[in-house]
Design an enzyme around this catalytic site. Structure first.
Site, PDB file in Angstrom:
ATOM      1  N   GLY A 196       0.778  -1.227   0.000  1.00  0.00           N
ATOM      2  CA  GLY A 196       0.000   0.000   0.000  1.00  0.00           C
ATOM      3  C   GLY A 196       0.812   1.280   0.000  1.00  0.00           C
ATOM      4  N   GLU A 241       4.373  -6.390   1.538  1.00  0.00           N
ATOM      5  CA  GLU A 241       3.898  -6.813   0.211  1.00  0.00           C
ATOM      6  C   GLU A 241       3.757  -5.606  -0.709  1.00  0.00           C
ATOM      7  OE1 GLU A 241       0.117  -8.427   1.345  1.00  0.00           O
ATOM      8  OE2 GLU A 241       0.970 -10.254   2.182  1.00  0.00           O
ATOM      9  N   GLY A 257       3.596  -3.361  -3.976  1.00  0.00           N
ATOM     10  CA  GLY A 257       3.354  -3.537  -5.404  1.00  0.00           C
ATOM     11  C   GLY A 257       3.629  -2.230  -6.117  1.00  0.00           C
ATOM     12  N   ARG A 258       2.661  -1.306  -5.986  1.00  0.00           N
ATOM     13  CA  ARG A 258       2.743  -0.006  -6.647  1.00  0.00           C
ATOM     14  C   ARG A 258       4.075   0.707  -6.404  1.00  0.00           C
ATOM     15  NH1 ARG A 258      -1.811   2.871  -7.784  1.00  0.00           N
ATOM     16  NH2 ARG A 258      -2.967   1.663  -6.251  1.00  0.00           N
ATOM     17  N   ARG A 268      -6.775   2.916 -15.320  1.00  0.00           N
ATOM     18  CA  ARG A 268      -6.851   3.685 -14.065  1.00  0.00           C
ATOM     19  C   ARG A 268      -7.623   4.998 -14.178  1.00  0.00           C
ATOM     20  NH1 ARG A 268      -3.091   5.552 -11.505  1.00  0.00           N
ATOM     21  NH2 ARG A 268      -3.822   5.029  -9.418  1.00  0.00           N
ATOM     22  N   TYR A 326     -10.710   4.856 -11.733  1.00  0.00           N
ATOM     23  CA  TYR A 326     -10.567   5.593 -10.471  1.00  0.00           C
ATOM     24  C   TYR A 326     -10.477   7.102 -10.666  1.00  0.00           C
ATOM     25  CZ  TYR A 326      -8.171   1.115  -9.240  1.00  0.00           C
ATOM     26  OH  TYR A 326      -7.788  -0.177  -9.055  1.00  0.00           O
ATOM     27  N   CYS A 335     -14.999   3.115 -27.983  1.00  0.00           N
ATOM     28  CA  CYS A 335     -16.319   3.741 -28.083  1.00  0.00           C
ATOM     29  C   CYS A 335     -17.009   3.805 -26.723  1.00  0.00           C
ATOM     30  CB  CYS A 335     -17.161   2.987 -29.102  1.00  0.00           C
ATOM     31  SG  CYS A 335     -16.376   3.045 -30.710  1.00  0.00           S
ATOM     32  N   GLU A 336     -16.479   4.649 -25.868  1.00  0.00           N
ATOM     33  CA  GLU A 336     -17.026   4.925 -24.535  1.00  0.00           C
ATOM     34  C   GLU A 336     -16.645   6.362 -24.200  1.00  0.00           C
ATOM     35  OE1 GLU A 336     -18.580   2.947 -22.299  1.00  0.00           O
ATOM     36  OE2 GLU A 336     -18.254   0.963 -23.174  1.00  0.00           O
ATOM     37  N   TYR A 382      -0.524  -1.451 -12.048  1.00  0.00           N
ATOM     38  CA  TYR A 382      -1.949  -1.495 -12.385  1.00  0.00           C
ATOM     39  C   TYR A 382      -2.187  -0.879 -13.762  1.00  0.00           C
ATOM     40  CZ  TYR A 382      -1.819  -2.665  -7.498  1.00  0.00           C
ATOM     41  OH  TYR A 382      -1.492  -3.269  -6.306  1.00  0.00           O
TER      42      TYR A 382
HETATM   43  C1  LIG Z   1      -2.853  -5.352  -3.886  1.00  0.00           C
HETATM   44  C2  LIG Z   1      -2.216  -5.961  -2.712  1.00  0.00           C
HETATM   45  C3  LIG Z   1      -0.930  -5.566  -2.305  1.00  0.00           C
HETATM   46  C4  LIG Z   1      -0.140  -4.496  -3.018  1.00  0.00           C
HETATM   47  O1  LIG Z   1      -0.688  -3.240  -2.861  1.00  0.00           O
HETATM   48  P1  LIG Z   1       0.145  -1.959  -3.373  1.00  0.00           P
HETATM   49  O2  LIG Z   1      -0.724  -0.815  -3.054  1.00  0.00           O
HETATM   50  O3  LIG Z   1       0.328  -2.130  -4.844  1.00  0.00           O
HETATM   51  O4  LIG Z   1       1.428  -1.941  -2.653  1.00  0.00           O
HETATM   52  C5  LIG Z   1      -0.380  -6.189  -1.218  1.00  0.00           C
HETATM   53  N1  LIG Z   1      -1.047  -7.161  -0.535  1.00  0.00           N
HETATM   54  C6  LIG Z   1      -2.277  -7.557  -0.892  1.00  0.00           C
HETATM   55  C7  LIG Z   1      -2.955  -8.615  -0.105  1.00  0.00           C
HETATM   56  C8  LIG Z   1      -2.908  -6.975  -1.979  1.00  0.00           C
HETATM   57  O5  LIG Z   1      -4.135  -7.374  -2.325  1.00  0.00           O
END
Ligand SMILES: *Cc1c(COP(=O)(O)O)cnc(C)c1O
Length: 430
Positions: free
Chosen positions: A248, A282, A284-285, A329, A333, A360-361, A388
């Site tokens: 997150g 964990e 990601g982004r 995105r 969002y 076409c949206e 994403y």
């Molecule tokens: C999506 C997700 C992440 C990664 O979230 P980011 O905002 O991209 O860091 C980590 N853990 C779980 C369980 C997720 O679903």
């Protein structure tokens, strides 16, 4: 310029002699070679972001599990696998991708509210590190499948700490009203049930409260709750060894203060000092968003009809060859992405443009109200597209999904060829 210097500085893109580069490669050169639209990633920036987070936890037993769903392109996964990352997966398909790049299954955690029997069996046979369990029903099913397969399933419960991550509602996951996780008061009984089950091995506790979190307080609140739960369980004779705080961590898309990784790290390291816990996160982004751009070409300019004055007031549309099927995105969002010309072009007059795709949206737009000097045929770079982005792409309007390249130093490699219409038709019969 249509983006701030701070934003440009936070991304992998930079100008050199009026042309936009990723590392030492011109995006114009890449577009000439593979066509548009295309995603380009900087391997140096993926590495740098990984090392920043990893470094912030120095001195603490820890493991980064890259959240595969942010960008599951094999070359991206391989970059992280080589750095020693584990992986956070949410499907059997993602597990297959991790295995395909030589990722270590013993460093894979499996999240998600809807793990199917087939996916549970696959993960048990592969020997993953941990199932992050999201419901009582799932715990029962994992136990039943482990019993049948004569395995012991390592588990953690994903707690829903009911804290507000103060982010977009679609990417908030740690509130009671969200579908994710187990509430703390239900968790105690489930831990007891799991501890008594010979086919379950209770490893830890997990949470993930949302995405694009820029301010650390909600993450600290969640940490305190999980530590409280760990202490309560200890008092009942259940010792957890693993603490997974999820991902997150926020990034700069427009003018957000970047997440202060070092201050967050100091706080977490301080809180966990003296505890025998292995910490997981964990991300990601944070690892991929600003390492990637989407390069697209302007197909048509449709300025507001009428005088210059009308054009100042009205809508001027720049139709590009990328669309919501390539980068969802903005449509999903209302996300803001920086847009820059690949070749700085001062000869055209600057106008305020709506950057829209061919789908076409009316919801098919990539950016709104951007002051740019545009000609038909110009290349544009959409910034912060590494997370994403390609993973959310689709074949809507029977469009082929974009090519992807990995840039490294002076060179780039095509790591996903552009999809063909034959690829699309091949799964269908008349
Ligand atoms: C999506 C997700 C992440 C990664 O979230 P980011 O905002 O991209 O860091 C980590 N853990 C779980 C369980 C997720 O679903």
């Amino acid at each position: 310029m249509s983006v701030t210097p701070e934003l440009l500085n936070a991304t992998a893109a930079h100008y050199r002699n009026g042309e936009l580069f990723i590392e030492n490669v011109s995006l114009r050169e890449i577009a000439d070679s593979v066509g548009t639209p295309l995603y380009a990633y900087s391997s140096a920036m993926l590495t740098q972001q990984y090392r920043r987070l990893d470094g912030a936890l120095a001195g603490l037993a820890h493991q980064l599990h890259y959240a595969v769903k942010a960008n599951s392109t094999l070359a991206v996964l391989q970059t992280f696998a080589k750095l020693g990352a584990g992986f956070d997966i949410v499907s059997g398909g993602e597990l297959s991708r991790v295995l395909a790049v030589g990722g270590n299954p013993e460093q894979v955690v499996f999240s998600g509210v809807g793990k199917s029997t087939e996916e549970i069996d696959f993960a048990l046979k592969t020997g993953i590190e941990c199932f992050n369990v999201e419901s009582a029903g799932e715990l029962e099913r994992i136990s039943a499948r482990a019993t049948l397969l004569q395995k012991v399933a390592p588990i953690a419960l994903r707690i829903n700490p009911n804290v507000d991550p103060k982010t977009h509602p679609y990417i908030s996951t740690g509130l009671k009203e969200n579908k994710f996780g187990i509430l703390q008061h239900t968790a105690l009984a489930l831990y007891q049930q799991a501890a008594a089950d010979p086919h379950l091995q209770v490893r830890g506790v997990a949470c993930h409260i949302g995405s694009q979190i820029c301010e650390p307080t909600p993450l600290f609140d969640a940490l305190d709750q999980l530590l409280g739960l760990i202490d309560d369980l200890n008092a009942q004779g259940i010792t957890l060894t693993d603490l997974d705080l999820g991902g997150g961590f926020g990034v700069t898309y427009e003018d957000e203060q970047p997440f202060d990784v070092d201050a967050w790290g100091r706080h977490v390291v301080g809180k966990l000092a003296g505890r025998r816990l292995k910490l997981s996160i964990e991300p990601g982004r944070f690892l991929t968003a600003n390492a990637g751009v989407l390069v697209t070409r302007v197909e048509y300019l449709k300025p507001e009809e009428g005088s210059d004055d009308d054009q100042q007031q009205g809508k001027n549309f720049a139709v590009i060859d990328a669309a919501m099927n390539d980068l969802l995105r903005p449509s999903l969002y209302q996300a803001w992405h920086g847009v820059l010309p690949v070749q700085e072009n001062r000869s055209a007059p600057t106008k305020r443009w709506e950057i829209v795709g061919p789908v076409c949206e009316s919801g098919d737009w990539l950016a709104k109200s951007r002051n740019l000097a545009l000609h038909e045929g110009d290349l544009l770079s959409i910034l912060s597209a590494g997370a994403y982005g390609s993973v959310l792409s689709s074949n809507y309007n029977s469009r082929n999904r974009a090519a992807e390249v990995m840039v490294s130093g002076e060179s780039f490699r095509l790591v996903r060829r552009r999809e063909s219409i034959q690829d699309q038709l091949s799964t269908e019969v008349l």
